[in-house]
Motif scaffolding. Structure first.
Motif, short mmCIF file in Angstrom:
data_model
loop_
_atom_site.label_atom_id
_atom_site.label_comp_id
_atom_site.label_asym_id
_atom_site.label_seq_id
_atom_site.Cartn_x
_atom_site.Cartn_y
_atom_site.Cartn_z
N THR A 1 0.85 -1.19 0.00
CA THR A 1 0.00 0.00 0.00
C THR A 1 0.89 1.24 0.00
O THR A 1 2.06 1.19 0.39
N ASP B 1 -1.26 6.78 1.10
CA ASP B 1 -2.70 7.04 1.15
C ASP B 1 -3.52 5.76 1.29
O ASP B 1 -4.74 5.78 1.12
N ASP B 2 -2.86 4.64 1.58
CA ASP B 2 -3.49 3.34 1.80
C ASP B 2 -4.14 2.78 0.54
O ASP B 2 -5.10 2.02 0.62
N ARG B 3 -3.63 3.16 -0.61
CA ARG B 3 -4.07 2.53 -1.86
C ARG B 3 -3.30 1.22 -2.06
O ARG B 3 -2.14 1.11 -1.68
N TRP C 1 -2.30 1.79 -8.72
CA TRP C 1 -2.79 1.94 -7.35
C TRP C 1 -4.32 2.00 -7.35
O TRP C 1 -4.91 2.59 -8.25
N TYR C 2 -4.93 1.43 -6.32
CA TYR C 2 -6.39 1.40 -6.22
C TYR C 2 -6.82 1.79 -4.81
O TYR C 2 -6.32 1.23 -3.82
N THR C 3 -7.74 2.76 -4.72
CA THR C 3 -8.44 2.96 -3.46
C THR C 3 -9.44 1.81 -3.31
O THR C 3 -9.71 1.06 -4.26
N ARG C 4 -10.01 1.69 -2.15
CA ARG C 4 -11.00 0.63 -1.95
C ARG C 4 -12.19 0.81 -2.89
O ARG C 4 -12.69 -0.14 -3.48
N GLN C 5 -12.66 2.05 -3.03
CA GLN C 5 -13.79 2.28 -3.93
C GLN C 5 -13.42 1.99 -5.37
O GLN C 5 -14.21 1.41 -6.13
N GLU C 6 -12.22 2.38 -5.78
CA GLU C 6 -11.78 2.12 -7.15
C GLU C 6 -11.66 0.62 -7.40
O GLU C 6 -11.99 0.13 -8.50
N TYR C 7 -11.21 -0.10 -6.40
CA TYR C 7 -11.10 -1.55 -6.54
C TYR C 7 -12.48 -2.17 -6.71
O TYR C 7 -12.70 -3.01 -7.60
#
Length: 310
Positions: A177, A180-182, A267-273
């Motif tokens: 990660t 930004d925790d992505r 990189w992916y945020t949780r919503q993007e994932y």
């Protein structure tokens, strides 16, 4: 209760008392093959026999002694043996209902997540041992054919007397990660579109596990990591690995594909994932592997709970 994605990680629970102290007992296999309490698991080319969601464990027969026999241990009061067969016919491979008492030959990858936990671990041991024997028929010192010994847990060279033990290749797998925790996901060269995973690679000689994590991430995506933390580990007999899972934090975000193994990464945020999974741009990993569980640890929910609403 917080999610523990590793609580039911397949292939990790004890499958049998391995009885390692008895492997060298004279006549151990002969004794087990004539014991009415013994149960046999048939194995071939990474497949095991299943029926009604469980392993097909049958009594031993006289003809079993003509094949490679592996002593897996003791379970429910009796010995458990694996008997290794030549690759199955097409009818066996597809699980013909008229074949071998209506038991299907099932690839362990497909069967493991649905088997009782102890049986899945038992099958993983059998497949890993069978794979090792198939890949190491000769003495690595002199090239002469080596013979099974120690109830299937050793191969001994009759020419020079050397003994050779089952090989397991340790590999690290890491959920990286950023600040930004992505989450970092990557697609290997040769993988189909949409198949992404976290970073993994084999441990090299003279290397610690944490050093292997840092090297693999650096080689594949050009990032430095810190705060490397162990999460869980999982036998992975496809053909002979131990996957050791970690999380780590990247010190930067600029991805540079260095060694040619990775086709794309991001990189992916949780919503993007969740949106990528919902749209089909990213394929959701199966929960058999520790890879999926490491993603779940970051995501905070089970992957098989995702639906069209994300």
């Amino acid at each position: 209760m917080p999610l523990d994605p590793f609580a039911d990680l397949p292939l990790t629970l004890p499958g049998a008392d391995r009885e390692g102290h008895r492997r060298t007992d004279p006549g151990r296999l002969d004794e087990a093959l004539t014991d009415l309490a013994t149960r046999v698991l048939d194995v071939t080319a990474g497949r095991v026999q299943t029926r009604d969601g469980e392993l097909r464990l049958r009594p031993a027969t006289a003809s079993d002694a003509d094949r490679l026999v592996l002593h897996l241990g003791r379970l429910d009061g009796g010995a458990v043996l694996a008997v290794v067969h030549d690759p199955p016919s097409p009818e066996q491979a597809t699980g013909d209902e008229d074949d071998l008492d209506a038991a299907a030959w099932t690839d362990l990858r497909g069967a493991a997540d649905g088997l009782p936990a102890a049986q899945a671990s038992l099958a993983a041991t059998a497949v890993a041992l069978a794979n090792w024997h198939a890949a190491h028929p000769r003495c690595p010192r002199c090239g002469e054919p080596a013979e099974p010994a120690a109830a299937g847990w050793v191969r001994r060279c009759p020419a020079d007397g050397s003994e050779h033990h089952p090989r397991t290749d340790p590999a690290v797998i890491v959920a990286v990660t950023d600040p930004d925790d992505r989450l970092l996901l990557a697609r290997n060269q040769g993988w189909p579109e949409g198949r992404f995973a976290i970073i993994a690679g084999f441990v090299e000689p003279g290397e610690t596990l944490a050093a292997a994590v840092a090297r693999e991430v650096g080689e594949e995506v050009g990032l430095q990591v810190e705060d490397v933390r162990y999460a869980a580990d999982q036998p992975w007999p496809f053909p002979a690995s131990l996957m050791i899972g970690f999380s780590a934090r990247a010190t930067g975000t600029e991805i540079t594909l260095l060694d040619g193994e990775i086709a794309e990464a991001g990189w992916y945020t949780r919503q993007e994932y969740l949106e990528a999974v919902r749209s089909g741009r990213v394929r959701r990993a199966g929960r058999l592997s520790i890879s999926a569980r490491l993603v779940e640890q970051w995501l905070g929910r089970r992957l098989d709970d995702l639906d069209d609403r994300g």
